[in-house]
Scaffold this motif. Structure first.
Motif, PDB file in Angstrom:
ATOM      1  N   ASP A 248      13.126  -8.492   6.109  1.00  0.00           N
ATOM      2  CA  ASP A 248      13.205  -7.378   5.900  1.00  0.00           C
ATOM      3  C   ASP A 248      13.287  -6.532   7.368  1.00  0.00           C
ATOM      4  N   SER A 271       8.211 -11.915   5.332  1.00  0.00           N
ATOM      5  CA  SER A 271       8.599 -10.432   4.888  1.00  0.00           C
ATOM      6  C   SER A 271       7.312  -9.695   5.558  1.00  0.00           C
ATOM      7  N   GLN A 273       6.772  -6.662   5.012  1.00  0.00           N
ATOM      8  CA  GLN A 273       6.139  -5.687   4.158  1.00  0.00           C
ATOM      9  C   GLN A 273       5.109  -6.575   3.221  1.00  0.00           C
ATOM     10  N   ARG A 302      11.496  -3.214   2.643  1.00  0.00           N
ATOM     11  CA  ARG A 302      12.357  -4.480   2.300  1.00  0.00           C
ATOM     12  C   ARG A 302      13.647  -3.897   1.586  1.00  0.00           C
ATOM     13  N   GLU A 306      17.707  -4.719   2.239  1.00  0.00           N
ATOM     14  CA  GLU A 306      18.580  -5.353   1.669  1.00  0.00           C
ATOM     15  C   GLU A 306      19.632  -4.676   1.286  1.00  0.00           C
ATOM     16  N   THR A 403       8.981  -2.910  11.491  1.00  0.00           N
ATOM     17  CA  THR A 403       9.481  -4.198  11.055  1.00  0.00           C
ATOM     18  C   THR A 403       9.957  -4.696  12.341  1.00  0.00           C
TER      19      THR A 403
END
Length: 423
Positions: A248, A271, A273, A302, A306, A403
């Protein structure tokens, strides 16, 4: 190794701190190195790792160094890490840590300069194994105008244009450093975060394949990188290069894999998240870091990453389209004036690159307001919103910053967040 004298080195003190972090405790600042009596010599450090085998201790040490490569790194009284936001001429926390870990002749280069194709880095060395030299290279993530260089992929090239220019400059700097300090029989420990990770990845690959002026080879090169952008279309699974990337995090996923880009070595993914909601130790460390650094709670998204990756591909399905397909841009936008058309490359340089290089904290809400004036229905606005609106309140940087933070990677690695051998 031939030198006029053997330099006294301190013992490696990081292991205890890393062990504590692996159980969810906050990072601890090691004690200051003891003062040695004149003429005394500490025991030589034994470097008994295998370059082609993943080692958790090396990975955690590399993550710590990559994090401290940022000059605003600092430790709270209780050992918690945070970012001060202060620009300095060198990464003082990294220098202190390297000193504690027995390194000498610590030198940093390119911090705060205005070359968009450079890389900020720190070199240091110490004696190991009664005759060998351990040379550490710690590469900082994007510094100032290097944000613009990040957008320069290049057309028809095997490697990302700007990353490769930085790689060549680093090679020259490392060669000069080795000659200056008369280093021989060198083992290389290479690490970096973000742009620094991309360049470290290239540097380690070239060292491994003996493509530099330095005497190396894969058995002598130990490389661990974090948030590593894609940097080449000539992929190879070098067994001595290990990368850590969040799924992410936008940065390690560009240039796009669908354009044929990747990175050297083995890549471990997770990930952020998912870890935040499922790993209590990770969550606690990240909450402390973001609270101390930005006075707010961390946030991850995330789905937004995406979505923007797909939108980016639809706008630029190839490198050629990235450079040639144009979109209408907003007029009178500070660094963009008049009605203009820009390719996605131009947009990423002029809008996103400039905004990041100049500092969103200084520009404030005017950046977000200007980008909101993009013509209705303009597809580029969705990409702009991900970067700019996600950076500014009230969105609290949900899209990219939390992130991508080096500490987020450090926290994940030290709390078992990445699936690695032996975990």
């Amino acid at each position: 190794m031939k030198r006029t004298s053997v330099t006294a080195i301190t013992a490696l003190l990081l292991a205890a701190a890393l062990c504590a972090c692996s159980h969810g405790a906050p990072p601890v600042t090691p004690a200051e190195p003891e003062t040695l009596p004149a003429g005394s010599v500490k025991p030589i450090l034994t470097w008994d790792y295998s370059a082609d085998k993943y080692d958790q201790t090396l990975a955690q040490q590399a993550a710590l160094y990559a994090m401290l490569a940022y000059e605003d790194s600092a430790w709270a009284d209780d050992g918690s890490y945070y970012s001060t936001g202060e620009k300095k001429a060198a990464p003082e926390a990294l220098h202190a840590q390297l000193t504690r870990d027995g390194y000498q002749a610590i030198e940093s280069a390119n911090y705060g300069n205005e070359d968009e194709n450079d890389i900020s880095y720190t070199l240091a060395w110490q004696d190991v194994n009664e005759g060998q030299t351990l040379l550490v290279a710690v590469l900082r993530g994007t510094d100032g105008l290097e944000w613009r260089g990040n957008m320069d992929i290049g057309r028809g090239l095997e490697r990302h244009e700007s990353f490769e220019k930085a790689n060549k400059a680093l090679q020259a700097g490392a060669q000069a450093y080795a000659e200056k300090h008369r280093l021989e029989d060198i083992l290389f420990f290479v690490t970096g975060h973000s742009r620094g990770a991309a360049v470290a990845n290239l540097f380690a690959a070239d060292l491994s394949h003996n493509l530099t002026a330095l005497d190396s080879g894969a058995a002598r090169v130990f490389c661990y990188t974090f948030a590593t952008p894609n940097n080449t279309t000539a992929l190879s699974r070098d067994p001595n290069i290990f990368n850590f990337c969040f799924t992410d995090d936008f940065v390690p996923q560009v240039p796009l894999a669908r354009w044929g880009y990747g990175k050297y070595g083995t890549t471990f993914t997770a990930s952020a998240q998912k870890l935040y909601w499922g790993n209590r130790a990770f969550r606690g460390l990240v909450i402390t870091n973001i609270s101390l650094s930005y006075d707010r709670r961390p946030s991850f998204d995330r789905a937004a990453t995406e979505k923007v990756l797909e939108e980016f591909y639809q706008l630029s399905p190839s490198v050629e389209a990235y450079y040639t397909k144009e979109y209408e841009m907003a007029p009178d936008h500070g660094w963009i004036t008049g009605e203009v058309d820009l390719s996605m490359h131009g947009f990423m340089c002029e809008y996103i690159g400039n905004a990041a290089a100049l500092g969103l904290a200084d520009l404030g809400s005017s950046v977000g307001s200007a980008l909101k004036r993009l013509p209705a229905g303009n597809e580029v606005k969705a990409v702009a919103d991900y970067f700019i609106e996600g950076w500014l309140p009230p969105h609290s940087r949900y899209s990219i910053n939390d992130t991508h933070q080096p500490y987020t990677y450090y926290a994940a690695l030290t709390t078992g967040g990445f699936p690695v051998p032996g975990a």
